[in-house]
Scaffold this motif. Sequence first.
Motif, PDB file in Angstrom:
ATOM      1  N   UNK A  26       0.682  -5.730  -7.404  1.00 24.12           N
ATOM      2  CA  UNK A  26       1.152  -5.976  -6.047  1.00 24.12           C
ATOM      3  C   UNK A  26       0.871  -4.644  -5.409  1.00 24.12           C
ATOM      4  N   UNK A  27       0.180  -4.726  -4.309  1.00 27.94           N
ATOM      5  CA  UNK A  27      -0.192  -3.479  -3.833  1.00 27.94           C
ATOM      6  C   UNK A  27      -0.128  -3.605  -2.273  1.00 27.94           C
ATOM      7  N   UNK A  28       0.294  -2.471  -1.340  1.00 27.20           N
ATOM      8  CA  UNK A  28       0.488  -2.498  -0.046  1.00 27.20           C
ATOM      9  C   UNK A  28      -0.727  -1.288   0.092  1.00 27.20           C
ATOM     10  N   UNK A  29      -1.702  -1.724   0.883  1.00 23.66           N
ATOM     11  CA  UNK A  29      -2.762  -0.496   0.946  1.00 23.66           C
ATOM     12  C   UNK A  29      -2.688  -0.241   2.483  1.00 23.66           C
ATOM     13  N   UNK A  30      -2.687   0.851   3.092  1.00 21.50           N
ATOM     14  CA  UNK A  30      -2.891   1.492   4.086  1.00 21.50           C
ATOM     15  C   UNK A  30      -4.141   2.260   4.463  1.00 21.50           C
ATOM     16  N   UNK A  89      -9.152   7.001   4.115  1.00 21.75           N
ATOM     17  CA  UNK A  89      -7.941   7.648   3.287  1.00 21.75           C
ATOM     18  C   UNK A  89      -7.130   6.334   2.971  1.00 21.75           C
ATOM     19  N   UNK A  90      -6.942   5.976   1.688  1.00 21.51           N
ATOM     20  CA  UNK A  90      -5.930   4.908   1.263  1.00 21.51           C
ATOM     21  C   UNK A  90      -5.081   5.478   0.923  1.00 21.51           C
ATOM     22  N   UNK A  91      -3.621   4.804   1.407  1.00 27.31           N
ATOM     23  CA  UNK A  91      -2.330   5.369   1.035  1.00 27.31           C
ATOM     24  C   UNK A  91      -1.829   3.722   0.315  1.00 27.31           C
ATOM     25  N   UNK A  92      -1.588   3.929  -1.173  1.00 26.47           N
ATOM     26  CA  UNK A  92      -1.536   2.602  -1.825  1.00 26.47           C
ATOM     27  C   UNK A  92       0.047   2.818  -2.421  1.00 26.47           C
ATOM     28  N   UNK A  93       0.588   1.684  -2.329  1.00 25.41           N
ATOM     29  CA  UNK A  93       2.019   1.508  -2.854  1.00 25.41           C
ATOM     30  C   UNK A  93       1.979   0.543  -3.840  1.00 25.41           C
ATOM     31  N   UNK A  94       2.136   0.546  -5.131  1.00 25.07           N
ATOM     32  CA  UNK A  94       2.594  -0.408  -6.003  1.00 25.07           C
ATOM     33  C   UNK A  94       3.898  -1.260  -6.326  1.00 25.07           C
ATOM     34  N   UNK A  95       3.957  -2.257  -6.026  1.00 29.38           N
ATOM     35  CA  UNK A  95       5.310  -2.746  -6.543  1.00 29.38           C
ATOM     36  C   UNK A  95       5.311  -3.372  -7.753  1.00 29.38           C
ATOM     37  N   UNK A 104       8.869  -6.889   0.996  1.00 26.27           N
ATOM     38  CA  UNK A 104       8.871  -7.101  -0.780  1.00 26.27           C
ATOM     39  C   UNK A 104       9.977  -6.581  -1.436  1.00 26.27           C
ATOM     40  N   UNK A 105      10.708  -5.217  -0.619  1.00 20.99           N
ATOM     41  CA  UNK A 105      11.958  -4.987  -1.173  1.00 20.99           C
ATOM     42  C   UNK A 105      13.093  -5.966  -1.060  1.00 20.99           C
TER      43      UNK A 105
END
Length: 186
Positions: A50-54, A30-36, A96-97
């Motif tokens: 630009x993505x952080x994937x867990x 299961x991927x949890x993707x957050x795009x910035x 990133x923030x």
Amino acid sequence: MIEAELKARVRNPEDVMRALEAHGTGRAEVYQDTYYDDPDGGLDARDAELRVRTIHGTDETSSLLTFKDAKVDEASGSKPEHETRVEDATAVHSMLRSLGYVPVIAFEKRCRNYGLHAKGRDMLATLVRVPEVDGTFLELETLVENEAGVSAALDDVRAVLADLGIDDGDLTRELYTDAVRARRGA
């Protein structure tokens, strides 16, 4: 490296899964993707991501920081990709923030990944379901060194998709980010 990739809507997921299982056992993840993006949407405006994937697997959880530059192949959407594993996703989100990026969309992908070797290439086939998007998708990718290798790699990817029962009419350029945004806006 350039990710030469094609994505298709899958009409018969069970048949495709059986065909993939002939190459080896898949990994459920299961991927949890957050795009910035920056507040003005500068990355999106230049077709960058630009993505952080867990990734939550059966045995471990890991995270990746990924930057994808603008497409080098319009028909497939293939992009240069720079990716690295990160030890602490929470720290990366904070960094990133602090650098001025803002999360623009986050969603979950339920995947079954298959590593395979075909047409002389290592490939990754991923069956994907996004809970907010109707249907099942198949992503098939291989990495190439430079833009000159993309066309031949995509020909090989297309041939493997055909072997899996996917034809050109099933191919889609629809982005999960756009589909999730549309669903949330509905």
